[in-house]
Scaffold this motif. Structure first.
Motif, mmCIF file in Angstrom:
data_model
loop_
_atom_site.group_PDB
_atom_site.id
_atom_site.type_symbol
_atom_site.label_atom_id
_atom_site.label_comp_id
_atom_site.label_asym_id
_atom_site.label_seq_id
_atom_site.Cartn_x
_atom_site.Cartn_y
_atom_site.Cartn_z
ATOM 1 N N ILE A 139 3.815 10.925 -6.850
ATOM 2 C CA ILE A 139 4.404 9.821 -6.063
ATOM 3 C C ILE A 139 3.868 8.487 -6.545
ATOM 4 O O ILE A 139 4.616 7.498 -6.676
ATOM 5 N N LEU A 140 2.586 8.434 -6.847
ATOM 6 C CA LEU A 140 1.968 7.181 -7.305
ATOM 7 C C LEU A 140 2.592 6.723 -8.616
ATOM 8 O O LEU A 140 2.858 5.532 -8.820
ATOM 9 N N LYS A 141 2.830 7.717 -9.517
ATOM 10 C CA LYS A 141 3.467 7.362 -10.794
ATOM 11 C C LYS A 141 4.885 6.831 -10.561
ATOM 12 O O LYS A 141 5.316 5.866 -11.199
ATOM 13 N N LEU A 142 5.599 7.484 -9.656
ATOM 14 C CA LEU A 142 6.954 7.013 -9.352
ATOM 15 C C LEU A 142 6.942 5.586 -8.786
ATOM 16 O O LEU A 142 7.800 4.758 -9.105
ATOM 17 N N LEU A 143 5.947 5.313 -7.944
ATOM 18 C CA LEU A 143 5.842 3.961 -7.371
ATOM 19 C C LEU A 143 5.548 2.938 -8.450
ATOM 20 O O LEU A 143 6.106 1.836 -8.460
ATOM 21 N N HIS A 144 4.661 3.309 -9.374
ATOM 22 C CA HIS A 144 4.334 2.380 -10.465
ATOM 23 C C HIS A 144 5.547 2.121 -11.341
ATOM 24 O O HIS A 144 5.696 1.024 -11.904
ATOM 25 N N GLY A 145 6.401 3.129 -11.473
ATOM 26 C CA GLY A 145 7.607 2.955 -12.272
ATOM 27 C C GLY A 145 8.778 2.400 -11.478
ATOM 28 O O GLY A 145 9.894 2.326 -11.995
#
Length: 743
Positions: A139-145
């Motif tokens: 989820i964190l990676k998706l938010l960063h992207g």
């Protein structure tokens, strides 16, 4: 046993009615003998009718009897079936009572089955629980992207997992285990905050994004709506609220949008709220607000659900932010230009087609239902501040004008003249133009402000006239010390009179209401005082030139026929030529005042007891000289344009008649008539007159003065005093003791 008639009284009554009806019918049909031939026919018809009725009655009764028989059979069958059911229910009840012990064993099996189901559910979610932290990282990676929708879907799944576990624990009363679950899912809080931060950043940039990249803004709105639906569902169930619920992101959306609007446009630097900077600031607000509302109306409305009412919300936000912002600006010490710009902007520009009434905003944008930008009390307060600033400015301008005017009086040249040759200066036009401009400028705002400025203008004009009068007095004092300064003293006094008349005529034009042209009483009084002071200074100049000649009156040389009055006429004529440089009403006033002054000085000189007639010939000579002088002076003033009815020299003629009276005994009556005509004459004046005659005895003097004492005179309204300003020296008497008034 009772008879059938007693059991059925209705039948007996019906039979009687039938018989009566039959008799009535028969009597109506067979009232003639020839009608009896048809009796057989009527009998057969009625018998057939009775037979038909009886057949129908029998058929009906038979039908009812058959229905009753069928009903009784059905009731009997139903009673048998009910009895059979009761027997079966009794048997079932005894069977259940015999099986009660076996149900206890089934309860234990049910509990074991429920526990098995729960354990099976736990076994199913164990892989999801063990993968929670891995999901957190994803989820964190998706938010960063900025893959916000995907991130939010996974975030909702993890939240749902956590909330299901917490709900089960809550239902089982295992609150102690909830802390462990919350600790395990603690990363959810950070992810929620990270997602919210990105959402609010997007909302904060919404006006730009809807023009450049509306997809990101629409994504944020979709996520907010998902969370709002979850909040509504949980609140509706009202059994268990997971931590962090309700999130209230839709309300937060409005708050962030409102804070963005407020913070971006309504925090001007302090210097921008002063003078010309305020005009630029208001113009920038006007342009930006119209532009941004057009973006909301044309683009943002399409990106959010209709129930957001986003255009109304943004309009109300701008309106409220402007209200607070204007109040902040008004806390500054604005100059008159700033206050005017603010009032004009609020009361006229804001609702005009240049701003909130812009064609691109109508009809969707409507601020008429909102509270005014400035309350009526604040508008009135601001108007009063503006009036105070304008008053200070007007005072400064008038003071400068007065200083320039004062310097003009001492210049080595005459004042300027108009096209008719009348002396004047630029003072009236400067003052009236300045006041009128301020009144007209105020009319661009409100009628109330125009009225306030008008009232202030009259107050300042009245105060200015007072200061102008003081300056005139100061100029007069300097002139008394040296009559050569100012060089053109009289010309400037005449210009002051013309200026005062011009101001008086122009004051009415200042009134906002053209139908109301009255000059306030206090201002008219100030104008009158100004005119009176300038007239007084002119008459003082005339008096200074006449006094050396008046000191020679009366004398033996004058009596013998000198050119003393001719010299006086030359002085008067010279001043009259100067007076011709003022407008007609002032010229007439100056002539009248000059004539009164000449008459007063002539009478004053005559009553100073400098001359006493020693003989009848001297009295005749004195009367002749008085007639010549008065006639010459009267003709002079008539030639200058002053009518005889307006002249005070008639008093000289009347006084001459008293001196020329041959019989002193008649003096009491003549003096009484003189006193009636000139009620301000006093005993001392009459006494001096009697001394001039030189032939009045003490007894006659006593009678004359006693008669005057017995007939005191009241000054009629509008009477111009002549004798009351003439002081007569009291004769030195050794001693006087008498009943009447002392001569």
């Amino acid at each position: 046993a009772s008879s059938p008639d007693e059991e059925w009284p209705e039948a007996e009554k019906a039979e009687k009615l039938a018989r009566g009806a039959a008799l009535k019918w028969a009597s109506g049909v067979f009232y003639r003998p020839e009608k009896l031939e048809g009796l057989g026919h009527y009998r057969r018809r009625e018998m057939q009718r009775n037979s038909s009725i009886q057949s129908r009655l029998k058929s009906t009764v038979q039908s009812y009897l058959e229905g009753i028989s069928a009903g009784l059979e059905q009731l009997q069958s139903a009673a048998q079936e009910v009895q059979s059911v009761c027997q079966d229910l009794g048997a079932a009840r005894w069977a259940l009572l015999d099986s009660a012990d076996h149900f206890q064993g089934l309860q234990q099996m049910r509990e074991l089955m429920e526990e098995h189901v729960q354990l099976a559910s736990v076994v199913q979610v164990l892989p999801q629980i063990f993968s929670v932290h891995e999901v957190f990282s994803h989820i964190l990676k998706l938010l960063h992207g900025q893959h916000l929708l995907e991130a939010h879907v996974e975030l909702m799944m993890v939240e749902q997992l956590r909330d299901d576990i917490l709900s089960q624990l809550h239902l089982r009363g295992l609150s102690s285990a909830q802390a462990t679950v919350l600790s395990y899912f603690s990363g959810l809080q950070d992810l929620n905050e990270s997602l919210a931060k990105q959402l609010w950043d997007i909302v904060g940039s919404s006006l730009r994004l809807v023009r450049e990249d509306p997809v990101l803004f629409v994504t944020a709105v979709r996520i907010i709506e998902r969370e709002e639906k979850i909040d509504d569902t949980l609140l509706l169930e009202a059994t268990f609220l997971p931590p962090g619920r309700p999130k209230g992101w839709r309300q937060k959306f409005y708050q962030v949008l409102q804070d963005t609007i407020t913070g971006a446009r309504f925090h001007a630097a302090r210097m921008d709220a002063e003078g010309p900077g305020l005009a630029k600031h208001l113009a920038a607000l006007q342009k930006d607000i119209v532009s941004e509302l057009c973006v909301v109306k044309d683009l943002m409305v399409q990106c959010v659900p209709a129930h957001y009412n986003i255009l109304s919300v943004c309009t109300a936000t701008y309106h409220q932010a402007l209200t607070s912002h204007l109040q902040e600006i008004l806390r500054e010490d604005l100059d008159k230009q700033g206050l005017f710009l603010l009032l004009e902007w609020v009361l006229h520009v804001y609702h005009s087609p240049e701003m909130m009434g812009h064609p691109d905003l109508l009809p969707e944008v409507d601020v008429s239902a909102l509270d005014p930008l400035m309350s009526s009390e604040l508008v009135d307060q601001t108007e009063r501040r503006y009036v105070t600033k304008v008053k200070a400015s007007v005072f400064e301008w008038m003071q400068r004008t007065l200083e320039v005017e004062f310097k003009e009086w001492f210049r080595e040249e005459e004042p300027e003249t108009d096209h008719q040759g009348f002396f004047q200066s630029a003072l009236p036009s400067i003052v009236i133009q300045m006041l009128n401009e301020n009144i007209q400028v105020a009319s661009l705002i409100t009628d109330s402000l125009q009225q306030k400025i008008y009232n202030m203008a009259l107050e300042e004009l009245e105060a200015f006239l007072g200061r102008l009068r003081e300056s005139l007095v100061q100029c007069g004092k300097e002139h008394q010390q040296d009559r050569a300064v100012p060089k053109y003293y009289i010309s400037h006094l005449l210009a002051v009179l013309n200026n005062n008349l011009a101001l008086s005529n122009s004051v009415s034009s200042l009134h906002p209401d053209t139908a109301c042209r009255e000059v306030p009483v206090s201002l008219q009084a100030a104008l009158d005082r100004m005119q009176k002071k300038a007239t007084q200074l002119l008459l003082e100049e005339l008096l200074l030139d006449l006094q050396p000649l008046c000191l020679q009156l009366p004398s033996r040389k004058w009596l013998s026929g000198s050119q003393l009055v001719g010299s006086m006429c030359e002085v008067i004529d010279k001043y009259a030529k100067d007076f011709s440089r003022v407008r007609k009403p002032l010229f007439t006033l100056l002539l009248a005042e000059s004539e009164l002054l000449v008459a007063n000085q002539y009478l004053r000189a005559l009553l100073q007891r400098k001359m006493v007639c020693k003989s009848r010939e001297e009295r005749s000579q004195l009367c002749y000289r008085l007639l010549q002088d008065a006639t010459q002076l009267r003709e002079l003033f008539c030639g200058l344009g002053l009518e005889r009815s307006q002249q005070s020299l008639e008093a000289v003629f009347a006084l001459r008649e008293l001196i020329c009276l041959k019989d002193p005994a008649l003096l009491s009556l003549e003096v009484l008539g003189f006193a009636n005509k000139y009620p301000d004459v006093g005993d001392e004046h009459i006494s001096a007159l009697l001394d001039i005659r030189g032939d009045v005895s003490k007894e006659v003097r006593h009678v004359v003065l006693e008669m005057m004492a017995q007939h005191p005179q009241d000054l009629p309204e509008g009477y111009r005093p002549i004798f009351s300003t003439i002081l007569v020296p009291v004769p030195e008497l050794p001693f006087c003791l008498r009943k009447g008034k002392c001569a």
